[in-house]
Design an enzyme around this catalytic site. Sequence first.
Site, PDB file in Angstrom:
ATOM      1  N   HIS A   1     -25.322  -1.754  -1.805  1.00 42.97           N
ATOM      2  CA  HIS A   1     -26.364  -1.620  -2.826  1.00 42.97           C
ATOM      3  C   HIS A   1     -27.099  -2.933  -3.062  1.00 42.97           C
ATOM      4  CE1 HIS A   1     -25.443   2.467  -4.104  1.00 42.97           C
ATOM      5  NE2 HIS A   1     -24.162   2.160  -3.977  1.00 42.97           N
TER       6      HIS A   1
ATOM      7  N   GLU B   1       0.860  -1.186   0.000  1.00 39.83           N
ATOM      8  CA  GLU B   1       0.000   0.000   0.000  1.00 39.83           C
ATOM      9  C   GLU B   1       0.891   1.228   0.000  1.00 39.83           C
ATOM     10  OE1 GLU B   1      -3.252   1.070  -0.189  1.00 39.83           O
ATOM     11  OE2 GLU B   1      -2.295   3.029   0.090  1.00 39.83           O
TER      12      GLU B   1
ATOM     13  N   GLU C   1     -15.361   0.992  -9.230  1.00 36.07           N
ATOM     14  CA  GLU C   1     -16.070   2.104  -8.592  1.00 36.07           C
ATOM     15  C   GLU C   1     -17.394   1.535  -8.069  1.00 36.07           C
ATOM     16  OE1 GLU C   1     -18.287   4.620 -10.941  1.00 36.07           O
ATOM     17  OE2 GLU C   1     -18.209   3.416 -12.733  1.00 36.07           O
TER      18      GLU C   1
END
Lengths: 501, 414
Positions: A52, A34, A345
Amino acid sequence: MYKTFDVAIIGGGVVGCAIARELSRYRLDVVVLEREPDVARGTSSKNSGVVHTGINVPPGSLKARLNVAGAAAFEALCRELDVPFKRVGKLVIAMRAEEAPELQALLTRGSANGVPDLEIIDSETVRRLEPNVSGYAALHAPTAAITCPYSLTIALAENAASNGVAFQLESPVTSIVPPGEAFTLTTPSGLVNALLVINSAGLHADRVARMAGLSKYRVYPCRGEYVILDKSRCGLITRMVYPVPPKGGPGLGVHITPTVDGNILLGPSATYIRGRDDVRTTMAMRRQLLKEAAELLPGISPGDAIAAYSGVRPKTVPSSRGGFGDFIIEEPPETLGMLHLVGIESPGLTAAPAIAALAREWVLRYLPRPESPRFNGRREPSPRFRELVAESQAALAAVDPDYGQIVCRCELVTKAEVLESIRNPLGAKSLISIKYRSRAMMGRCQGGFCGPRVVDLLRETGVPVDRITLRGGGSWMFAGTTRGTANGAGRAPVTTGAGDD
Amino acid sequence: MIEMERVDVAVVGGGPAGLAAAAAARTAGAGRVLLLERDTRLGGILNQCIHDGFGTKVFKEALTGPEYAALAIRRAHDAGVETRVDTTVLELDPNRTMTVISRNGMRRIEAGAVVLSMGCRERTRGAIGIAGSRPSGIYTAGAVQNYMNLRNILVGRRIVILGSGDIGLIMARRLALEGAEVACVAEILAYPSGLARNIVQCLDDFGIPLHLNTTVVEIHGTDRVAGVTLAEVGCKGGIRRRTRRRVECDTLMLSVGLVPENELSKRAGVVLDAVTRGPVVDDAYQTSVPGVFACGNVLQVHDLVDYASLEAEKAGTSAAAFARTGALPAARIRVLPGAGIRYVLPQRVTGGDAIDFTMRVSKPARDAALVFSSDGREIRRLQQQVLAPASMARVRLGRGRLEGLSEVMVEVAG
């Protein structure tokens, strides 16, 4: 000779960490590289935190498949990792009769994706469910949920670490030499060898692919700005409230999302930008967010804002073309042994558990290792004082006085919780790392009162004052000590008071 | 398992207001008065205000903040006030039962009367919505003061200050004395928010420029603040784009206002005033919840600490009376801010005794009058040479002047 890992994961976002944790179930040597000084520093910490249902993605797409599969696994995952998850439901509001057909389209699409219990409701039912929201009609998606995206990412990483995954922070990959025997990745802290590489570099996934000689991907950064409202406004809504998605636009429209911590988020906007790390906020967008949100929820006023932030979406479709861009998850023949995840995304957070499963299958095809008997997927719940009833708070404080000492008054964070966050398994010590783990400095005073107390605690654990940073790197907090301060002004004042006297 | 105790008067917050209220409650005859402070020591923000100028009204000498605090703490202890530090009040219910926690555990405290004196907090970048990146190096003035004066830590080397509030001005001087460079102070209004004496002593004496009608429109820098863009503000409040200019700095310090810290009050059902953001009170400083009183900066942001202490003494005395009798006379006369008045306290009065009103005007005025009237009939007119929003105006109306009225209005008359 450097150690050769089985798998190197580039990027410690929610997807990279979910993959790391999934792989830690097996006898595999895994490293996460990272570039920032902690996980969850990019898109994974700067989104709406929505799990979602799958009403917004075209049936048959990879996004649809992974969204629905991820959503199905999400609640159990959060429970296992002691991460907040609330199935609050969602309303997509049609403001006018002309927008009503859009609701039907979403319902049809959602049903095709297998989303249960979708229902179109009239304005009266909207009022009954959400008395402060007005609209002509709405699509009600009762299975939509919220989580805390950075808490989840951190939990995945810390659980992976405790199951043996190595995390190399502040380690941006600068070059990739494809295998002879193994890939060799260059980072400022040294070389890393790995048999397999997973590119989950988010906004930088195309650049990482290019390092390996693959130039076919292109990421188009698209910024979303948010405004956070004070917790005192949390009573305004219980569900997520979305507008009908703007046609052909790059986002879902400015929506109003309750957070698991009781704040309300307004946003995100959608602006294509040049710099991928350009997370600035703008005055124009702040005004617009507050204005658009007030159309859905008239009770909101600018005075309710306590903070603003931006996140950047890695889109695979440029603004000139617009429209839908699917996730790209593939191992092209040019880079065998390297799995690329591009354009993750929205709904990437929801899909993360499913993407991790996909990556696991890919790894096991190359390296069919047995499960590790040591694997423990449970992260022991640590008490969150602010969420407890008084009797439980009293019981905690009776056992450990550090739970009786409130450090952050706005978010009710105790000394015990701040200390625990400083001692995190990844060794991340910047103020934002402490903030994301404990919620200290996250409230309405934004660290004005508790900042100095957190700094004291950090110094007590041995971090000198000139090494304290906001988010690592060059984000120093202090220029030094005042004049005439004796050597070692760095000495932290005593913070534990006498209690009753 | 949660221990219960009973006190006559509980005071929430051990800054100057809480200390004065607690001492006054004891002096007025309350038996057990308990003061609760969430910080590690009593005195509140005074502890970090090492400059002088405090105390000329209450202690009749110019003191530093810590000196003022020490005297106030001694007064409270001499009066027999019990104090607990490092103790946070988690809940207050309308029946005046509090849930408190400290390293010694959780307790419930039943109080005959409660005085709220939690003070205020600073407005932040997020509250005023400054655009730009989010680097380190953005501090509120009070936080800078805390780091410097209580912890000997310097936050930066070249500083731009937004807002000309008093803490910001004091800190401009303090930073300059420490060898940091204060590039400028930007103030969005056409006049300074701080006291005139602080403009002279903290800016003019150190050659620090003050730019009026100017604000910070963007913050630059990815890791640490690298600069800010300043711009002038037009008469309608819009940014004059052509006046945008970048100033290099490593620190942006905000002194853009204080907000009374009333989260606990709200949960107890105390009604707040939309302008002061403090409780609505009567002339006994009683809030809308019977037996709950408020004073100091949690009620209204004061200009001088002495006045916060004096106000608190009255609140403490009233609290002692309520704890003894269980009720106070009803305040039926409404007090309304008229033209030119931003707010006036108390918002309701009984009309019997003499009443001290405190108020702030909306904009600066010279040779104007503060006029009290009822139904168009003038009750009192006070000619003032200077009226400034930065200074609180104080007016005493003698006993009986409001008797029989239902409403009184205060306004600025030319």
